[in-house]
Motif scaffolding. Sequence first.
Motif, mmCIF file in Angstrom:
data_model
loop_
_atom_site.group_PDB
_atom_site.id
_atom_site.type_symbol
_atom_site.label_atom_id
_atom_site.label_comp_id
_atom_site.label_asym_id
_atom_site.label_seq_id
_atom_site.Cartn_x
_atom_site.Cartn_y
_atom_site.Cartn_z
ATOM 1 N N GLU A 149 0.819 -1.193 -0.094
ATOM 2 C CA GLU A 149 -0.001 -0.078 0.070
ATOM 3 C C GLU A 149 1.049 1.324 -0.159
ATOM 4 O O GLU A 149 0.325 2.164 -0.480
ATOM 5 N N GLY A 150 2.165 1.015 0.428
ATOM 6 C CA GLY A 150 2.891 2.596 0.516
ATOM 7 C C GLY A 150 4.023 2.379 -0.500
ATOM 8 O O GLY A 150 4.836 3.034 -0.302
ATOM 9 N N GLU B 196 6.215 1.970 7.406
ATOM 10 C CA GLU B 196 5.068 2.342 6.830
ATOM 11 C C GLU B 196 3.896 2.101 7.807
ATOM 12 O O GLU B 196 3.799 1.185 8.490
ATOM 13 N N ARG C 198 -0.253 2.650 7.893
ATOM 14 C CA ARG C 198 -1.358 2.758 7.107
ATOM 15 C C ARG C 198 -1.981 4.106 7.099
ATOM 16 O O ARG C 198 -2.163 4.639 8.457
ATOM 17 N N ARG C 199 -2.627 4.716 6.116
ATOM 18 C CA ARG C 199 -3.090 6.039 6.060
ATOM 19 C C ARG C 199 -4.158 6.287 7.281
ATOM 20 O O ARG C 199 -3.972 6.994 7.970
ATOM 21 N N ALA C 200 -5.102 5.321 7.401
ATOM 22 C CA ALA C 200 -6.231 5.395 8.393
ATOM 23 C C ALA C 200 -5.854 5.281 9.904
ATOM 24 O O ALA C 200 -6.420 6.022 10.844
ATOM 25 N N GLN C 201 -4.514 4.902 9.961
ATOM 26 C CA GLN C 201 -3.912 4.605 11.368
ATOM 27 C C GLN C 201 -2.893 5.799 11.683
ATOM 28 O O GLN C 201 -2.150 5.603 12.849
ATOM 29 N N ARG C 202 -2.679 6.658 10.982
ATOM 30 C CA ARG C 202 -1.339 7.909 11.233
ATOM 31 C C ARG C 202 -1.978 8.767 12.074
ATOM 32 O O ARG C 202 -3.027 8.884 12.481
ATOM 33 N N ARG C 203 -0.942 9.300 12.876
ATOM 34 C CA ARG C 203 -0.962 10.540 13.569
ATOM 35 C C ARG C 203 -1.620 9.937 14.962
ATOM 36 O O ARG C 203 -2.322 10.862 15.685
ATOM 37 N N ASN D 253 11.255 14.954 2.308
ATOM 38 C CA ASN D 253 10.363 14.501 3.040
ATOM 39 C C ASN D 253 10.075 15.145 4.560
ATOM 40 O O ASN D 253 10.606 14.503 5.516
#
Length: 240
Positions: free
Chosen positions: A130-131, A178, A180-185, A216
């Motif tokens: 995914e990344g 990496e 997952r986007r939904a679990q970032r921050r 980055n």
Amino acid sequence: MTDPLAVMRATWPVAASEACGPFSIPRGEAGPKGEGAGKRVTAAWCAGDPGPDEITAAERAMDRMGRRALFALTPEQAAFDRELARRGYLVLDPTLALRAPAERLARTPPPVSGFPVWPPLQVMRDIWEEGGIGPDRIAVMERVEGPKTGLLGRAQDRPAGAGFVALHGQAGMVHALEVRRAQRRQGLAGHMMAHAARWAVMRGATEMVVLVTEANEGAIAFYRGLGMEGGRCYHYRVRP
């Protein structure tokens, strides 16, 4: 203090290389032109400042391989850099090496927030995919000969992150981190760095190192927030 390039070469190794004068030119990577494995294992490296004829010979060697002419340079190779600029080469991915004492990073993370796993589970491969970290880069991890492990990160009771850490001497280097986007921050990347450092300390590491491109900015802020420090390590020049 550990040489970050030596750590990189041991923990993210080329499949094979061909000597061409002062240059070491990687070969044998999987995928079209080997580029799926990343520039770190497809660029030509050398020590010092090569002469124009030596650069031309390396260009021709890469041409014979069917590979784009790509060189990696350190800040000390100013004359080499000027010669490639004169030939029209473009700068790619200036990269920082950031480091910190391993004990400083090896704080106690929350329970079940991460686990060392090797070989990587399918869910880790999925997270990497995914990344944009595909099979060619996982093949690089698989050929590391020293101590190594994957990292499975968890958030909200589900798999949420993947990473890779390997040792060279007393240094641990983290690659392919990496989330997952939904679990970032949610702090997971920091927890995974703590898991990586704890794993490394248990195997004798005194220092943790990461490589991150200057573009980055989010990753640089994250690593500096952990207390990691450093500066420019290398950049690439590519022939248009």
